[in-house]
Motif scaffolding. Structure first.
Motif, PDB file in Angstrom:
ATOM      1  N   PRO A 208      41.824  32.019  45.258  1.00 44.45           N
ATOM      2  CA  PRO A 208      40.882  33.094  44.962  1.00 44.45           C
ATOM      3  C   PRO A 208      41.622  34.428  44.885  1.00 44.45           C
TER       4      PRO A 208
ATOM      5  N   THR B 266      33.042  31.216  41.452  1.00 45.90           N
ATOM      6  CA  THR B 266      34.387  31.654  41.840  1.00 45.90           C
ATOM      7  C   THR B 266      35.410  31.296  40.776  1.00 45.90           C
TER       8      THR B 266
ATOM      9  N   GLY C 106      37.614  36.296  42.676  1.00 50.49           N
ATOM     10  CA  GLY C 106      37.475  35.141  41.800  1.00 50.49           C
ATOM     11  C   GLY C 106      38.837  34.556  41.455  1.00 50.49           C
TER      12      GLY C 106
END
Lengths: 248, 209, 222
Positions: free
Chosen positions: B28, B152, B183
């Motif tokens: 992420p 995500t 993200g």
């Protein structure tokens, strides 16, 4: 239970298994087929009604029985391939398909040839012949579907699904056709009204049946070897195999 | 480790090894730019990561959980835009988005969708069958999903195809915002990413014979 | 559930209404094929009544084969199928809904047209009722089993003829039982048995076909 079979999911192992099996299928198969046919065609007694023309059963009956069995075996291989994701199972399936189709054709051809002296015409919409014809269509469908794909791995799976759809359908087709045949009077001459058969006629028939079964297995195993080599030609083990056979 | 982890992936297509023993992590807050010549296996890799096709060997982990177990959860957090845009030509832009949102269990608000389509330069084209739009406009309809669904992971296969300079810029800015919000994006493109896309790492796939 | 209803069911219904001509074409084909029979065989009412059930069913199978690849073709080529697969909805459920919609939008127009067919082929009222019942049970079977083959051939550039080759032999039992039901009705005989067999085949197909369709689509997708 399936553990011991698992190594043969690898193409190399499967190839070697086929290679070892082949002579045991090939020679007994040819021998039994020849014995059964010669005995049946030349030495077995005549049928009291049909004379010599009944002798075609020594070819027709084994091929008719085994055309169905081969399809079931093919679908079994497809099921193994789909459930356990074995690539070699799909290869076995497609190795059997054309063999089965040819056997089906033989059954159809001999059935039609038998029809000529019996019914006076080459083709009658008899229940058995009709289901044999539909079986032929099913085989051709599987082969055509396999041929339509460029990617043979995809082709195997697709043809496998179709083989399974077909095998679920075979009993339904068989009984529906038989039932249809009894509904439409006029073509209800069944070839095997009396299942009783003299033992001196039965023995050659059984031997021919066994011989053809072994022969089909032998040809399928040969085709499977070819299929494995064709698909795996770039692998080191195939190259080693080729090198060793050149050396011989 | 949080993120999408590829572990020892091998892909063989039509008897050619596209890549073997490929491992990487898509964490992420990162943008991973997948590059390589035609036929190197970029699309195949992206499809394997989404689970659309399977690798010859190797595993994928989502937050350290094997892909197979995490599939449902992963799909809620995934937007994939492939070569094929996934928009139906007979439906309008708005309908396409509406049905897509319903399939993905995400909320569809008409006003917001109008605003997003307007942002993407599709004012007045919301009710026209997508077939009537140009290739670049169709691509914009597909890309509108990136604004509609909260997810995500974005896996984008050549998202810039057929887009003009303005379109590329809007998308790159949106990618930058997404990454800064935590993200994770994996994308391929033939042209290099510009500064507007923010910081990114590069993964290069060789063409193997 | 609501994802399937709002995302797939309503979408496919909307698409069907947008592509009305595509829905009408197989029906027109059916009508024209049936017109050919009296012209080719002769307009004698007795013979027409005799061949009628078979003709209608054969024409229905052929026309459904023509329309069948609508089910997944567009979705496959425009990438919608990939989006279904990644939506988190089970693919078998998605395909089941799609097949159901396909059947609804093809059967209802056929049902509306059917009195005309019965009239053309001189069917009696009993025969017409039996025909409708056999169509009601048989056409969903066509759609379900057909969808498996569509799933397998959808990725091929020219899958049309192949699709027919794969499916025609599989549909033979259905043809036999359905026409026999109508024939029995013509003779004032009970035909519940035939309908029960078709119903049984339909139930088996309902239980297994969605899984097979999903598998087939995954194979094509790979």
């Amino acid at each position: 239970m399936w553990k011991w079979l698992h190594p043969y999911a690898k193409p190399e192992r499967a190839y070697h298994l086929c290679h070892r099996l082949q002579p045991y299928l090939w020679w007994p198969g040819v021998l039994a087929l020849l014995t059964g046919c010669i005995w049946g065609l030349a030495f077995a007694p005549q049928d009291y009604q049909q004379g010599d023309s009944f002798r075609i059963i020594y070819i027709h009956v084994p091929s008719a029985i085994l055309s169905m069995s081969t399809y079931v075996a093919m679908a079994g291989a497809a099921l193994v391939g789909i459930v356990w994701q074995w690539r070699t199972a799909f290869m076995a399936m497609i190795a059997m398909a054309p063999v089965g189709a040819v056997v089906t054709f033989i059954a159809l051809f001999t059935g039609a040839a038998w029809g000529k002296p019996m019914w006076g015409t080459w083709w009658v919409w008899d229940a058995r012949l009709t289901s044999e014809l539909i079986l032929m269509f099913l085989y051709l469908g599987v082969i055509a579907l396999y041929g339509a794909f460029e990617d043979k791995q995809q082709a195997g799976k697709a043809a496998g699904v179709m083989a399974l759809v077909g095998v679920v359908n075979i009993p339904v087709i068989h009984y529906s056709v038989e039932w249809w045949n009894t509904l439409h009077q006029g073509a209800t001459i069944s070839k095997f009204d009396k299942p009783s058969i003299a033992p001196e006629m039965l023995w050659p028939l059984l031997i021919a049946l066994l011989g053809l079964a072994l022969f089909i297995a032998a040809v399928s195993v040969m085709r499977m070897k070819n299929e494995i080599i064709r698909r795996e030609y770039h692998r080191p083990w195939v190259k080693a195999l080729a090198a060793s056979s050149v050396g011989d | 480790m949080a993120g999408l982890k590829a572990d020892n992936l091998t892909c063989i297509k039509r008897d050619r090894v596209l890549f073997s023993k490929l491992s990487f992590l898509l964490a992420p807050g990162t943008l991973l730019h997948l590059r390589g010549p035609n036929g190197a296996g970029k699309t195949s890799l992206l499809r394997i990561l989404t689970g659309l096709s399977s690798a010859q060997s190797g595993t994928i982990y989502i937050d350290d959980e094997p892909f197979h177990d995490a599939r449902e959860r992963f799909y809620q957090q995934l937007i994939y835009i492939g070569h094929k845009a996934g928009v139906n030509g007979a439906l309008t832009a708005l309908e396409n988005l509406k049905f897509w949102c319903a399939q993905h269990n995400s909320v569809f608000e008409v006003d917001r969708s109008f605003a997003i389509l307007a942002k993407l330069g599709l004012v007045g084209l919301e009710d026209v069958p997508v077939r009537m739009l140009s290739a670049g406009q169709q691509r914009r309809v597909a890309l509108a999903r990136l604004w509609l669904k909260q997810a995500t992971y974005w896996i984008l296969d050549e998202p810039f195809t057929a887009l003009d300079v303005g379109g590329i810029n809007i998308l790159e800015q949106h990618m930058k915002i997404h990454v800064s919000n935590g993200g994770a994006i994996m994308t391929t493109s033939h042209q290099p990413l510009t500064d507007a896309a923010g910081p990114f790492t590069e993964l290069y796939l060789e063409y193997n014979i | 559930m609501s994802a399937l209803y709002k995302g797939i069911f309503k979408r496919d219904i909307a698409l069907a209404f947008r592509q009305r001509s595509e829905l009408a074409q197989p029906l027109m084909f059916l009508l024209m094929v049936i017109t050919l029979f009296p012209l080719g065989i002769g307009p004698g009412p007795v013979i027409l009544q005799k061949i009628g059930p078979g003709v209608i069913w054969i024409a229905a199978i052929l026309s459904s084969l023509l329309a069948m690849d609508r089910m997944f073709r567009d979705d496959f080529w425009d990438g919608s199928l990939e989006q279904y697969m990644l939506s988190g909805q089970p693919l078998w459920a998605v395909t089941a809904v799609k097949v159901a919609v396909h059947w609804l939008v093809s059967f209802i127009p056929l049902a509306v047209f059917s009195p005309l067919l019965a009239l053309f082929l001189n069917l009696t009222m009993e025969m017409y009722v039996a025909l409708m019942l056999s169509l009601l049970l048989g056409t969903p079977l066509l759609s379900l089993v057909g969808a498996i083959a569509v799933g397998l051939t959808v990725g091929l550039q020219r899958g049309g003829v192949l699709l027919a080759l794969l499916l025609i032999p599989v549909f033979i039992p259905l043809l036999i039982f359905a026409t026999s039901a109508v024939d029995s009705a013509a003779l004032q005989l009970p035909y519940r048995a035939q309908l029960a067999i078709i119903g049984a085949m339909l139930l088996v197909a309902m239980a297994t076909a969605p899984l097979a369709i999903a598998y087939a689509l995954r194979v094509s997708q790979n």
